[in-house]
Design a protein around this motif. Structure first.
Motif, PDB file in Angstrom:
ATOM      1  N   ASP A  10       0.844  -1.190   0.000  1.00  0.00           N
ATOM      2  CA  ASP A  10       0.000   0.000   0.000  1.00  0.00           C
ATOM      3  C   ASP A  10       0.883   1.244   0.000  1.00  0.00           C
ATOM      4  N   PRO A  11       0.524   2.277  -0.758  1.00  0.00           N
ATOM      5  CA  PRO A  11       1.331   3.497  -0.746  1.00  0.00           C
ATOM      6  C   PRO A  11       1.552   4.059   0.658  1.00  0.00           C
ATOM      7  N   ALA A  12       0.575   3.880   1.533  1.00  0.00           N
ATOM      8  CA  ALA A  12       0.718   4.375   2.903  1.00  0.00           C
ATOM      9  C   ALA A  12       1.812   3.634   3.662  1.00  0.00           C
ATOM     10  N   GLY A  13       2.110   2.418   3.226  1.00  0.00           N
ATOM     11  CA  GLY A  13       3.153   1.637   3.884  1.00  0.00           C
ATOM     12  C   GLY A  13       4.461   1.596   3.134  1.00  0.00           C
ATOM     13  N   LEU A  14       4.597   2.469   2.143  1.00  0.00           N
ATOM     14  CA  LEU A  14       5.789   2.426   1.297  1.00  0.00           C
ATOM     15  C   LEU A  14       7.068   2.720   2.074  1.00  0.00           C
ATOM     16  N   VAL A  15       7.037   3.720   2.946  1.00  0.00           N
ATOM     17  CA  VAL A  15       8.249   4.080   3.691  1.00  0.00           C
ATOM     18  C   VAL A  15       8.758   2.891   4.495  1.00  0.00           C
TER      19      VAL A  15
END
Length: 402
Positions: free
Chosen positions: A266-271
């Protein structure tokens, strides 16, 4: 500008090549389009989303079945006639351009299709080596020709019947096998899906995780826009190892992150995902894929909202990600994109696998020549071979034409 052939002219050219080479008349003529991808690059083999349109530029195949299991192939772009046996076709058995059509016949036979031998002549106006899927157009034209020829013996959904999309999905899978296993190019499935499953006036939202599609209206004329394709003439090749290297890096990263494909990030979990990777190259490749999938979603949302004029920044961001994080651009593509933007393009990006090939620019209707002139001047200043141009209008899929 490189103009597309009419269906009549393309069919006549393929038929004439057939008659001159093999004598007599073919059973019919089929054609399939090249494609440009609006956004969603290097996402297909990562289970992601992409958004191609079919070009009006097509590859035409005149084909006649034969009962001895033999294959005869000729192309107006190549010298000589290739001959072989269908039974001898397989991975590593055919070299050069015949690997694509012969590979399709092999892949369909592997699926239980009673493929006959055949003679076939090819004519095409899809630019070669331009990143516009000339290989997928070639494969797809043969796929629909074989499917038509098999008729009632076709197993599964009919590619020309009421459930034709399911049948065409099967054809696309066979074309991917042909390209991957016989031709030796480790591509994903976007190109073949576009050639076989696009619709006139629409972009194809392809979910490469499950193969599902949605036709997204893409009416450039209503917005007083055009899509200019810039063939940089910097020829690209998908069998030189660079493409395969990118794919292998992504697959290794997915394994390290314990996900089936990078689509699951998910983009929110990319970092957090990037922090879990141990090398910078993998981080940059993953960052591109995850952010590119998000850009496809945003692009489609703008189209659904009737805001086609607002997609330019997403195109620009896609190119920058491909240039910096995925490292698949080149000097010619960067100059083309920069010059098109400076000449008034709303957005511009490379399209296709990269390492050469083409760029696309979203431009005001009627400005194609002035933008092309600006790009040509920039190429001359950089000492590059003069580019070529065509206008992309969202067109229909592979089908019988005569």
């Amino acid at each position: 500008m490189i103009d597309p052939w009419t269906l009549t002219d393309g069919a006549a050219t393929a038929r004439a090549e057939f008659t001159e080479t093999f004598g007599g008349e073919p059973d019919g003529v089929w054609s399939a389009p090249g494609r440009v991808n609006l956004i969603g690059e290097h996402t297909d083999y990562n289970g992601g989303l992409c958004l191609p349109i079919a070009l009006p530029h097509r590859t035409f195949v005149a084909l006649r079945a034969r009962g001895d299991g033999g294959l005869g192939l000729v192309s107006g772009r190549e010298s000589g006639v290739w001959s072989g046996e269908l039974a001898a076709v397989g991975p590593g058995a055919v070299e050069g351009w015949p690997a694509y059509p012969a590979g399709v016949a092999w892949a369909l036979a592997q699926e239980g299709v009673p493929v006959p031998g055949f003679d076939a002549a090819v004519a095409s106006c899809v630019p070669y080596g331009a990143g516009l899927s000339s290989s997928a157009a070639l494969e797809s034209a043969f796929a629909v020709a074989i499917a038509d020829g098999v008729g009632a013996a076709w197993p599964g959904p009919d590619p020309s019947g009421p459930d034709q999309d399911a049948g065409r999905a099967m054809l696309a899978r066979a074309c991917v096998r042909a390209e991957n296993e016989v031709a030796g190019a480790p591509t994903g499935g976007m190109d073949q899906a576009a050639s076989l499953r696009c619709a006139d006036g629409h972009a194809l939202l392809l979910d490469c995780r499950d193969g599902s599609t949605r036709q997204v209206p893409f009416d450039l004329a209503a917005a007083d826009l055009e899509l200019l394709v810039i063939d940089t003439r910097a020829e690209h090749a998908l069998v030189d190892g660079q493409y395969a290297q990118r794919r292998a890096t992504c697959e290794a990263a997915a394994e390290a992150l314990e996900v089936p494909t990078l689509r699951e990030i998910d983009p929110a979990g990319l970092v957090a995902a990037l922090a879990a990777l141990t090398d910078d190259v993998s981080r940059r490749r993953v960052r591109h894929v995850v952010s590119e999938i998000a850009r496809v979603t945003d692009f489609v949302a703008l189209l659904d909202a009737g805001r086609i004029r607002d997609v330019g920044p997403l195109m620009d961001a896609s190119h920058e990600s491909l240039r910096v994080d995925y490292e698949v651009s080149c000097a010619e593509l960067d100059v083309a994109v920069e010059a098109a933007r400076a000449a008034g393009a709303l957005g511009a990006r490379m399209t296709g696998g990269g390492f050469g090939g083409s760029a696309i620019a979203l431009i005001e209707a009627g400005s194609a020549q002035s933008v092309a002139d600006a790009v040509t001047a920039a190429f001359a200043s950089a000492g590059f071979t003069a580019p070529e141009f065509l206008i992309a209008t969202p067109s229909g899929p592979a089908d019988r034409v005569a």
